[in-house]
Design a protein around this motif. Sequence first.
Motif, PDB file in Angstrom:
ATOM      1  N   SER A   1       0.813  -1.209   0.000  1.00 51.43           N
ATOM      2  CA  SER A   1       0.000   0.000   0.000  1.00 51.43           C
ATOM      3  C   SER A   1       0.848   1.260   0.000  1.00 51.43           C
ATOM      4  N   PHE A   2       2.172   1.158   0.210  1.00 56.92           N
ATOM      5  CA  PHE A   2       3.021   2.325   0.242  1.00 56.92           C
ATOM      6  C   PHE A   2       3.952   2.385  -0.954  1.00 56.92           C
TER       7      PHE A   2
ATOM      8  N   PRO B   1       4.204  -2.738   6.102  1.00 54.34           N
ATOM      9  CA  PRO B   1       3.049  -1.873   6.326  1.00 54.34           C
ATOM     10  C   PRO B   1       1.995  -2.482   7.249  1.00 54.34           C
ATOM     11  N   VAL B   2       1.503  -1.635   8.132  1.00 48.13           N
ATOM     12  CA  VAL B   2       0.341  -1.927   8.973  1.00 48.13           C
ATOM     13  C   VAL B   2      -0.562  -0.707   8.788  1.00 48.13           C
ATOM     14  N   PRO B   3      -1.375  -0.702   7.724  1.00 52.80           N
ATOM     15  CA  PRO B   3      -2.096   0.511   7.337  1.00 52.80           C
ATOM     16  C   PRO B   3      -3.132   0.990   8.354  1.00 52.80           C
ATOM     17  N   TRP B   4      -3.080   2.286   8.618  1.00 52.93           N
ATOM     18  CA  TRP B   4      -4.058   2.930   9.497  1.00 52.93           C
ATOM     19  C   TRP B   4      -5.468   2.772   8.941  1.00 52.93           C
ATOM     20  N   GLU B   5      -5.611   2.858   7.631  1.00 55.26           N
ATOM     21  CA  GLU B   5      -6.943   2.841   7.013  1.00 55.26           C
ATOM     22  C   GLU B   5      -7.697   1.547   7.279  1.00 55.26           C
ATOM     23  N   HIS B   6      -6.999   0.477   7.628  1.00 48.32           N
ATOM     24  CA  HIS B   6      -7.666  -0.776   7.990  1.00 48.32           C
ATOM     25  C   HIS B   6      -8.084  -0.652   9.456  1.00 48.32           C
ATOM     26  N   GLN B   7      -9.359  -0.494   9.698  1.00 45.50           N
ATOM     27  CA  GLN B   7      -9.886  -0.168  11.022  1.00 45.50           C
ATOM     28  C   GLN B   7      -9.385  -1.110  12.112  1.00 45.50           C
ATOM     29  N   GLN B   8      -9.248  -2.378  11.831  1.00 47.32           N
ATOM     30  CA  GLN B   8      -8.819  -3.332  12.856  1.00 47.32           C
ATOM     31  C   GLN B   8      -7.347  -3.157  13.248  1.00 47.32           C
ATOM     32  N   ASN B   9      -6.566  -2.423  12.472  1.00 41.84           N
ATOM     33  CA  ASN B   9      -5.181  -2.109  12.833  1.00 41.84           C
ATOM     34  C   ASN B   9      -5.102  -0.933  13.801  1.00 41.84           C
ATOM     35  N   GLN B  10      -6.170  -0.169  13.907  1.00 44.93           N
ATOM     36  CA  GLN B  10      -6.113   1.081  14.650  1.00 44.93           C
ATOM     37  C   GLN B  10      -5.916   0.907  16.151  1.00 44.93           C
TER      38      GLN B  10
ATOM     39  N   ASP C   1       2.885   2.931   8.947  1.00 44.42           N
ATOM     40  CA  ASP C   1       2.106   3.745   8.019  1.00 44.42           C
ATOM     41  C   ASP C   1       2.564   5.190   8.175  1.00 44.42           C
ATOM     42  N   PRO C   2       3.087   5.798   7.133  1.00 42.78           N
ATOM     43  CA  PRO C   2       3.592   7.175   7.247  1.00 42.78           C
ATOM     44  C   PRO C   2       2.553   8.176   7.761  1.00 42.78           C
ATOM     45  N   ARG C   3       1.271   7.834   7.664  1.00 40.75           N
ATOM     46  CA  ARG C   3       0.217   8.738   8.146  1.00 40.75           C
ATOM     47  C   ARG C   3      -0.165   8.486   9.603  1.00 40.75           C
TER      48      ARG C   3
END
Length: 149
Positions: free
Chosen positions: A3-4, A97-106, A139-141
Amino acid sequence: MTSFGDLLGPPPTLLTGDDEAESELLNGAAPAAVAAGSPTASIAWAYLAEAALDRVNGSAAADEAPAAAVEAYAYARTGYHRGLDQLRGHGWKGYGPVPWEHQQNQGFLRCVGALARAAKIIGEEDEYLRCLDLLGDCDPRAAAEVGLV
């Protein structure tokens, strides 16, 4: 492709989360009760850590702030480690990557952010910087999403 944009890097890690714990929290259940009933749910520990940080940042009496900071650190560290267990269970090797956009990663990412804030408050600069690095690697964000930048 990740994703990055890294064609050679590992694919994003997407946690499955704990739907029951997340639902309970969204429906107003006490985070401590949710954490006790679902101790592997990083999101419950994130709620607890963030509430303790809120007490540090103004609502606690000056003599209560150090205790609240240590409480936040402990909750965040617990959620961070429970999240690491889950990430490893999903094939994560400590990078990628562990993307922020994936709610369960939050839940995990929020715990890392809370751990960074608590570490900064108690003067543990090395831990603060490690957490910032981890968020950036995941995740850079993420650092901005958890209010660190």
